[in-house]
Design an enzyme around this catalytic site. Structure first.
Site, PDB file in Angstrom:
ATOM      1  CB  CYS A  15      85.818 115.370  15.128  1.00 31.25           C
ATOM      2  SG  CYS A  15      87.549 115.225  15.395  1.00 31.25           S
ATOM      3  CB  CYS A  18      88.337 119.226  17.206  1.00 31.50           C
ATOM      4  SG  CYS A  18      88.752 118.648  15.604  1.00 31.50           S
ATOM      5  CG  ASP A 425      53.573 126.996  29.684  1.00 29.96           C
ATOM      6  OD1 ASP A 425      53.125 127.423  31.110  1.00 29.96           O
ATOM      7  OD2 ASP A 425      53.053 127.852  28.773  1.00 29.96           O
ATOM      8  CG  ASP A 620      53.120 129.099  24.742  1.00 32.52           C
ATOM      9  OD1 ASP A 620      53.512 129.136  25.836  1.00 32.52           O
ATOM     10  OD2 ASP A 620      52.393 129.664  24.357  1.00 32.52           O
ATOM     11  CG  ASP A 624      57.153 127.943  28.976  1.00 28.44           C
ATOM     12  OD1 ASP A 624      57.021 128.066  30.205  1.00 28.44           O
ATOM     13  OD2 ASP A 624      56.302 128.190  28.176  1.00 28.44           O
TER      14      ASP A 624
END
Length: 732
Positions: A15, A18, A425, A620, A624
């Site tokens: 968490c 933590c 892109d 893609d 990128d």
């Protein structure tokens, strides 16, 4: 000052409390200037004086409070990934056994309380749930207590531990309560249910999380482990870590280029799509630059190493992706930040409740005080809080998968609804990502010439040849025999049929035999950024073929929808300005930038972020990945590279840009559900805790029974899950 900055994977955080503990533990050490934990990717960034403090000391300090860091920098990600995988499997096994033992305890506690030895059976079944399969809650809580801190484990351990001890007492000494006119209730089922529910919540959260290290591993995998170096006239196969600047390296057909350098001999076409995103391979000849991780196609060449190790462009991309990923945070942070304050407040209220009853009640103050304290801890157990986010994420991601949108992390859900700038892109995102013949013009209609062109291109190594082959094959054209085939590097190909010489190639090749051709079709194709292939004999022009990367039919509509939502759309591409301009005009984009390298794209994302925009990057390719990691929201096309998909928080399975507005809408509905869950979880505590403490007792004599508190706790968790399930029927 010998300051340096390092990033270490952290093990054992469950968490944000933590994460705060890790930060404060390391940050308090002498010689540490800054310690920042990213809970999303479980990493600790430390700026420290290496002459004063060592990573080994940080590791030892964290081990004392129940956490760990991986300081082996070379294999840190792999080692951390393996440890987390083992921990997940262990958690899954513990949850399964806890569930098996909890179900009969719940059945007895709710319906068969009067059966013989009911309490003893529930004691036997619930004890291993708490102290065998759920022991990590108690171990972690003890370590936190030792260092004067608290987290979610503290509240779980306190509530279940006290409920169990209270039930033990009631099982063996029921007469204590009977003598005071009270029934000796046991709460074994409440304790077991709390442990099991919290473990379920953590399992759901782990499933919702995805390790960010996979993209890094795959980027690293682009670089070959060995290479061929020429020393003293001999070809030697050496490991990549032994190569030096100035070495002469041989790259054969089909091999990956190992380091950055300059071609000194030979020529070939190199696939640089991992850098530029463009599908057409680039001709490399003497003096050309080559980059690590790119793929040599059919030729072979020698080059001189200029940048090796962590200085290569690929290594820089790996580093920047890693740094950018480290800046993300999940929606769960809201829950955990509040829980960090919630835990000590609840404990304080429980203790104060006991004290108030003990000192203010005229009789049975200790008894009622103990009941009130247990009830407060049981009813306030953060089960609903623990489930609020992961259940909504699981249902939301499931809904997304149904409509072709994969949402990989909570950060994407949290931020997608706020996106006001989207970077696209070009290749493979707006366009199909595959060169195709978009038009042709023949001055000679005899089909035998089409057969000759087919055969010439089939023998060619040029990356555009496949587009022509596919086009002619679809038209049913057959091959013919070619004599004296010759590849004219950088210009095209030639061959003979019945002693007649034929050529297919670029405008540069055409000009060696003919003057410029004035043609309206060619002019239009060129203005649209298409590549023109000329087919001719020394005597006459036979045909021209136009090849381009076609715009997807859905791209224009998707961009129109984004504009209507008030989202600014930008296009960044590694292609030429003329091609970029043509594609942008076709889809209605006014902001576009051409000839962009991976670092340019990432820098542009940073620029927009500095302007205060929430930026989504859609891509893609490997080129990128850096920008995807830097963006607030990263979206990959499903038909793209594994690197892009792994780096991205959202993946569109169909590569249809119209899914982006849908993803934003899904984000809005999922985050709304999470907020509803959190609201009801907190309202439940705001109402339930005072009732459990006995606030109504002086008014009407009402005192909440711990048994009812346990049922209310379970009901709150069920309500959160049911509210999340409503997302399944939401209209996106």
């Amino acid at each position: 000052m010998a300051n340096q900055s390092e990033v270490f994977p952290v093990i054992g955080m469950s968490c944000a409390a933590c994460a705060t503990s890790v930060e404060s533990q390391v940050g308090a050490m002498e010689g540490v200037n800054e310690a920042v934990v990213n809970y999303a990717n479980q990493q600790l960034k430390v700026v420290y004086n290496k002459d004063v403090v060592k990573p080994e000391a940080m590791k030892e300090s964290l081990l004392s409070v129940g956490y760990d860091i991986i300081i082996d920098s070379e294999n840190a990600l792999e080692e951390a990934g393996e440890i987390r995988k083992e921990n997940y499997q262990k958690l899954k096994k513990n949850f399964t056994w806890a569930l098996i033992l909890t179900l009969p305890v719940v059945a007895i506690g709710m319906f068969y309380m009067e059966m013989p030895y009911a309490n003893e059976i529930m004691l036997v079944l619930s004890t291993p749930v708490l102290f065998v399969f759920g022991k990590q809650f108690f171990v972690n809580a003890a370590k936190q207590f030792k260092h004067g801190s608290a987290n979610m484990d503290t509240l779980v351990a306190l509530s279940t531990g006290i409920a169990w001890l209270f039930s033990i007492f009631n099982t063996f000494f029921p007469e204590y309560w009977h003598a005071r006119g009270l029934h000796s209730h046991v709460y074994f089922e409440s304790a077991a249910v709390v442990i099991t529910f919290i473990m379920l919540g953590r399992l759901l959260e782990e499933r919702a999380k995805h390790g960010t290290s996979e993209a890094i591993k795959k980027l690293m995998g682009l670089q070959p482990k060995e290479l061929t170096v020429i020393r003293g006239g001999d070809e030697l196969l050496i490991p990549i870590n032994q190569v030096q600047v100035g070495d002469l390296i041989l790259v054969k057909s089909g091999e990956k280029i190992p380091v950055d350098g300059l071609v000194s001999e030979g020529s070939s076409y190199v696939d640089e799509s991992m850098l530029s995103g463009e599908p057409v391979a680039v001709l490399k000849e003497k003096g050309s630059k080559v980059f690590a991780g790119t793929l040599n196609q059919k030729g072979s060449f020698q080059f001189t190493a200029e940048k090796v190790g962590d200085k290569t462009l690929l290594s820089q991309i790996v580093k920047l992706v890693q740094e950018a990923q480290g800046s993300k945070a999940p929606v769960q942070k809201l829950v955990d930040k509040i829980a960090a304050v919630f835990v000590p407040i609840v404990v304080l209220i429980a203790v104060l409740s006991f004290g108030a009853w003990y000192f203010l009640a005229p009789e049975n103050g200790f008894t009622y005080g103990l009941l009130a304290m247990v009830t407060v801890l049981v009813i306030a157990c953060p089960c609903a809080l623990g489930l609020a986010t992961p259940t909504a994420i699981m249902v939301g991601t499931g809904k997304g998968a149904e409509i072709g949108i994969l949402i990989k992390d909570a950060a994407s859900l949290e931020l997608a609804k706020n996106v006001n700038a989207i970077i696209l892109d070009k290749t493979g995102t707006i366009t199909e990502g595959k060169p195709q013949v978009i038009g042709d013009k023949w001055w000679v209609t005899d089909q035998q010439y089409q057969s000759i062109l087919y055969s010439l291109e089939e023998a060619s190594e040029h990356p555009l040849a496949q587009a022509i082959i596919t086009y002619l094959k679809e038209k049913g054209i057959d091959k013919t025999k070619i004599d004296d085939f010759n590849s004219l590097t950088g210009r095209g190909v030639s061959g003979k049929v019945n002693q007649q010489e034929f050529f297919a190639g670029s405008h540069k090749l055409l000009k060696e035999y003919h003057a410029d051709v004035e043609d309206e079709n060619i002019a239009q194709w060129k203005s649209a950024g298409s590549t023109i292939i000329y087919f001719f004999t020394p005597e006459k022009l036979l045909a021209v073929i136009a090849i381009a990367d076609k715009v997807k039919e859905t791209s224009k509509q998707a961009i129109k929808e984004l504009h209507s939502e008030g989202v600014e759309v930008y296009m960044l591409t590694g292609d030429t300005h003329s091609t970029a301009s043509s594609v942008a005009a076709q889809v209605g984009i006014t902001h576009f930038y051409a000839e962009q390298m991976p670092t340019d794209k990432a820098d542009f994302v940073k620029k927009l972020q500095k302007e205060g925009k929430k930026v989504a990057m859609v891509g893609d390719g490997i080129n990128d990945a850096q920008a995807l990691a830097q963006a607030d929201i990263s979206i990959a096309m499903g038909k793209g590279s594994d690197i892009a998909i792994d780096t991205a928080g959202i993946t569109l399975l169909s590569s249809d840009l119209r899914k982006i507005p849908q993803a934003i809408q899904l984000s809005r509905k999922t985050v709304a559900t999470i907020k509803q869950n959190l609201f009801w979880a907190f309202i439940y505590n705001v109402i339930g805790i005072p009732l459990a403490a006995g606030i109504l007792y002086p008014i009407n004599g009402f005192l909440l029974n711990p048994m009812i508190a346990g049922a209310a706790m379970a009901l709150s968790s069920v309500s959160v899950v049911l509210n999340s399930l409503r997302l399944k029927n939401a209209k996106i």
